[in-house]
Design a protein around this motif. Structure first.
Motif, short mmCIF file in Angstrom:
data_model
loop_
_atom_site.label_atom_id
_atom_site.label_comp_id
_atom_site.label_asym_id
_atom_site.label_seq_id
_atom_site.Cartn_x
_atom_site.Cartn_y
_atom_site.Cartn_z
N SER A 1 4.07 55.87 -54.26
CA SER A 1 5.63 54.86 -55.30
C SER A 1 4.48 54.03 -56.67
N GLU B 1 6.68 55.38 -59.67
CA GLU B 1 7.95 55.02 -61.12
C GLU B 1 7.76 54.61 -62.48
N ARG C 1 9.40 58.06 -62.84
CA ARG C 1 11.30 57.44 -63.14
C ARG C 1 11.05 57.30 -64.48
#
Length: 178
Positions: free
Chosen positions: A162, A166, A169
């Motif tokens: 995760s 992130e 992104r």
């Protein structure tokens, strides 16, 4: 990571061990060169690959540089060799329970953020990035544990993934349009 680069430079300039069978003394770089020479996962053709010899040299290198943050990839490598590599011609079998503490240390002992990677999880040589190693180590570490401890390892792997998603992104959103 820097240790690997130093070891490769020392080997290439003749300052490393003169041959895979040479006495490594107590130099971290020499132990690493010898480990990689025997490591069945390394693309060197002039040495008979022997997992047990590679593991012995990786362990010696780790003992010479305890608590170094750059040891995580070496801990991971020992765990992978013991859990997944066996040369039947040499009478070797896999040892996943012996590998588990190395995988556990690779996943839990080091900071995931210390191994920030570029956009690609693979380097040009096709090796896994240190962050990907930590995710893989967390998953493998949980395989031979009781259910609750295994769940914690699998949750840790998901937290690592995760964080990477992130970060990527944000990177992708800040890229200029095509």
């Amino acid at each position: 990571m820097y240790g690997v680069i130093i070891a490769l430079l020392a080997y290439g300039t003749g300052q490393g061990a003169s041959s895979p069978g040479a006495d490594a003394g107590n130099s971290f770089e020499q132990e690493l060169v010898l480990a990689e020479a025997y490591d069945p996962n390394r693309p060197r053709a002039d040495v008979e690959k022997n997992r047990d010899t590679a593991v012995a040299h990786y362990k010696a290198a780790l003992a010479l540089r305890p608590e170094d943050p750059d040891n995580m990839p070496l801990e991971y490598e020992v765990g992978i060799l013991l859990s997944q590599v066996a040369n039947r011609n040499l009478g070797q079998t896999t040892h996943p329970l012996e590998a588990q503490p190395y995988l556990e240390r690779a996943a839990h002992h080091y900071s995931y953020d210390d191994y920030r990677e570029s956009v690609s999880p693979m380097d040009p040589m096709g090796r896994m990035s240190p962050q990907s190693m930590m995710v893989h180590a967390a998953i493998l570490s949980g395989l031979y544990k009781e259910e609750e401890a295994a769940r914690q390892d699998f949750d840790l792997a998901m937290q690592y993934l995760s964080a990477t998603i992130e970060r990527r992104r944000k990177y992708w959103l800040n890229m200029p349009p095509p």
